[in-house]
Design an enzyme around this catalytic site. Structure first.
Site, PDB file in Angstrom:
ATOM      1  N   SER A 115     -56.657  33.811 -75.326  1.00 54.38           N
ATOM      2  CA  SER A 115     -55.864  34.747 -76.139  1.00 54.38           C
ATOM      3  C   SER A 115     -56.666  36.120 -76.328  1.00 54.38           C
ATOM      4  O   SER A 115     -56.055  36.856 -76.642  1.00 54.38           O
ATOM      5  CB  SER A 115     -55.761  33.988 -77.599  1.00 54.38           C
ATOM      6  OG  SER A 115     -54.767  32.773 -77.621  1.00 54.38           O
ATOM      7  N   HIS A 134     -50.973  35.189 -70.522  1.00 54.84           N
ATOM      8  CA  HIS A 134     -51.360  34.875 -71.912  1.00 54.84           C
ATOM      9  C   HIS A 134     -49.885  34.578 -72.214  1.00 54.84           C
ATOM     10  O   HIS A 134     -48.909  35.634 -72.510  1.00 54.84           O
ATOM     11  CB  HIS A 134     -51.772  35.928 -72.386  1.00 54.84           C
ATOM     12  CG  HIS A 134     -51.944  35.596 -74.154  1.00 54.84           C
ATOM     13  ND1 HIS A 134     -52.080  36.600 -75.085  1.00 54.84           N
ATOM     14  CD2 HIS A 134     -52.206  34.398 -74.739  1.00 54.84           C
ATOM     15  CE1 HIS A 134     -52.140  36.160 -76.120  1.00 54.84           C
ATOM     16  NE2 HIS A 134     -52.213  34.623 -76.205  1.00 54.84           N
ATOM     17  N   GLU A 146     -48.447  38.159 -71.149  1.00 54.74           N
ATOM     18  CA  GLU A 146     -49.375  39.256 -70.976  1.00 54.74           C
ATOM     19  C   GLU A 146     -50.287  38.797 -69.887  1.00 54.74           C
ATOM     20  O   GLU A 146     -50.704  38.035 -69.376  1.00 54.74           O
ATOM     21  CB  GLU A 146     -50.591  39.493 -72.136  1.00 54.74           C
ATOM     22  CG  GLU A 146     -49.856  39.933 -73.209  1.00 54.74           C
ATOM     23  CD  GLU A 146     -50.953  40.408 -74.667  1.00 54.74           C
ATOM     24  OE1 GLU A 146     -51.056  41.305 -74.970  1.00 54.74           O
ATOM     25  OE2 GLU A 146     -51.640  39.468 -74.620  1.00 54.74           O
ATOM     26  N   ASN A 184     -52.519  40.592 -79.735  1.00 55.40           N
ATOM     27  CA  ASN A 184     -53.664  40.105 -80.603  1.00 55.40           C
ATOM     28  C   ASN A 184     -54.259  41.113 -81.076  1.00 55.40           C
ATOM     29  O   ASN A 184     -54.992  40.999 -82.261  1.00 55.40           O
ATOM     30  CB  ASN A 184     -54.249  39.034 -80.104  1.00 55.40           C
ATOM     31  CG  ASN A 184     -53.714  37.686 -80.017  1.00 55.40           C
ATOM     32  OD1 ASN A 184     -52.811  37.335 -80.993  1.00 55.40           O
ATOM     33  ND2 ASN A 184     -53.946  36.691 -79.009  1.00 55.40           N
TER      34      ASN A 184
END
Length: 279
Positions: A115, A134, A146, A184
């Site tokens: 992450s 990801h 991602e 994130n």
């Protein structure tokens, strides 16, 4: 193209299901063969629920499960791509990839579902770079992947994975390595701020989530989202952001630390900012 997935938790199982659903042969691996079998059973249960809701046919479920084979690390030697989806710990992940180097041929691509961790550091001392793939929870539903590149990753490798993501029906974005990547980097500090608002007593958890759903048109409130992601994962990402940048705006809220210490991790433990045990 044969895909290997290491880790049969929520993300690993979901990623394996995504590839199997797209017609790829997938080897599912965990600490033991027995745990890998349980991972396939988790996927079977998820597919059964979809069949019951009319979102998947019984034939489609059978095809998905036929494409997934529980195995052991040595079975990954025939895979063209191995995706790691184990716990979010740098040393544990590095140890896994060092083992995989001894098993997989040089042309096997290595990817991580991390992450927020550094792909460049993860690749150190290996004979090939580890690329970030990801996925987001739940992987069978969420559209974005991602594709994250650290140092030493060729443009052709990135394009290979970008096209693979398109082939399984997802949408990729290319990301240069940075703490938290894109989603994130933006999302987790927002969740941390919502936890801070709760910690300071400004509003209740229910009010905070209602405010963001009704006032900002978010499909899920930030505290419910933290419970879905896992409060331990939220804390781990905040720690990476803080350690990598040194910026005080990324300091984890004390309440988040307390929640993790109390094992109030959210849905996976039955309790977090909300109670799921009686739902």
């Amino acid at each position: 193209m044969k895909i290997g997935v290491v880790g049969v938790g929520t993300m690993g199982s979901g990623i394996a299901q995504v590839f199997a659903q797209a017609g790829y042969s997938c080897t599912l691996v965990d600490l033991s063969h027995e745990r890998a079998i349980k991972g396939k059973e988790r996927i079977a249960a998820a597919c059964t629920r979809l069949v019951q809701k009319g979102r998947m046919t019984a034939d489609q479920q059978e095809e998905i499960l036929n494409n997934i084979q529980p195995g052991e690390l040595n079975d990954l030697q025939s895979c063209s791509l191995v995706i790691e989806a184990i716990q979010e710990d740098m040393l544990t992940k590095k140890a896994l990839f060092k083992s995989l180097v001894q098993i997989c041929p040089p042309d096997t691509l290595f990817a991580s579902n991390t992450s927020a961790l550094s792909l460049t550091e993860l690749s150190a001392d290996l004979d090939r770079p580890v690329i970030g793939m990801h996925f987001f929870n739940p992987a069978p539903v969420m559209q974005l992947v991602e594709i994250v590149s650290g140092l030493g990753v060729s443009s052709s490798t990135i394009e290979t994975l970008m096209q693979l993501v398109r082939d399984i029906g997802k949408t990729p974005i290319q990301v240069n390595e940075a703490p938290g990547f894109v989603v994130n980097r933006i999302l987790i500090p927002m969740i941390n701020e919502a936890i801070t608002v709760l910690f300071e007593g400004t509003a209740t958890a229910e009010a905070i989530d209602s405010a963001m759903k009704l006032g900002a048109n978010h499909p899920i409130g930030p505290l419910s989202l933290a419970d879905l992601i896992g409060n331990d994962v939220v804390l781990a990402i905040m720690n990476v952001l803080y350690e990598e940048t040194g910026d005080s705006k990324y300091r984890p809220c004390p309440l988040l630390k307390q929640m993790v210490r109390a094992r109030l991790l959210g849905r996976k433990t039955g309790r977090g900012f909300f109670d799921y045990e009686n739902k």
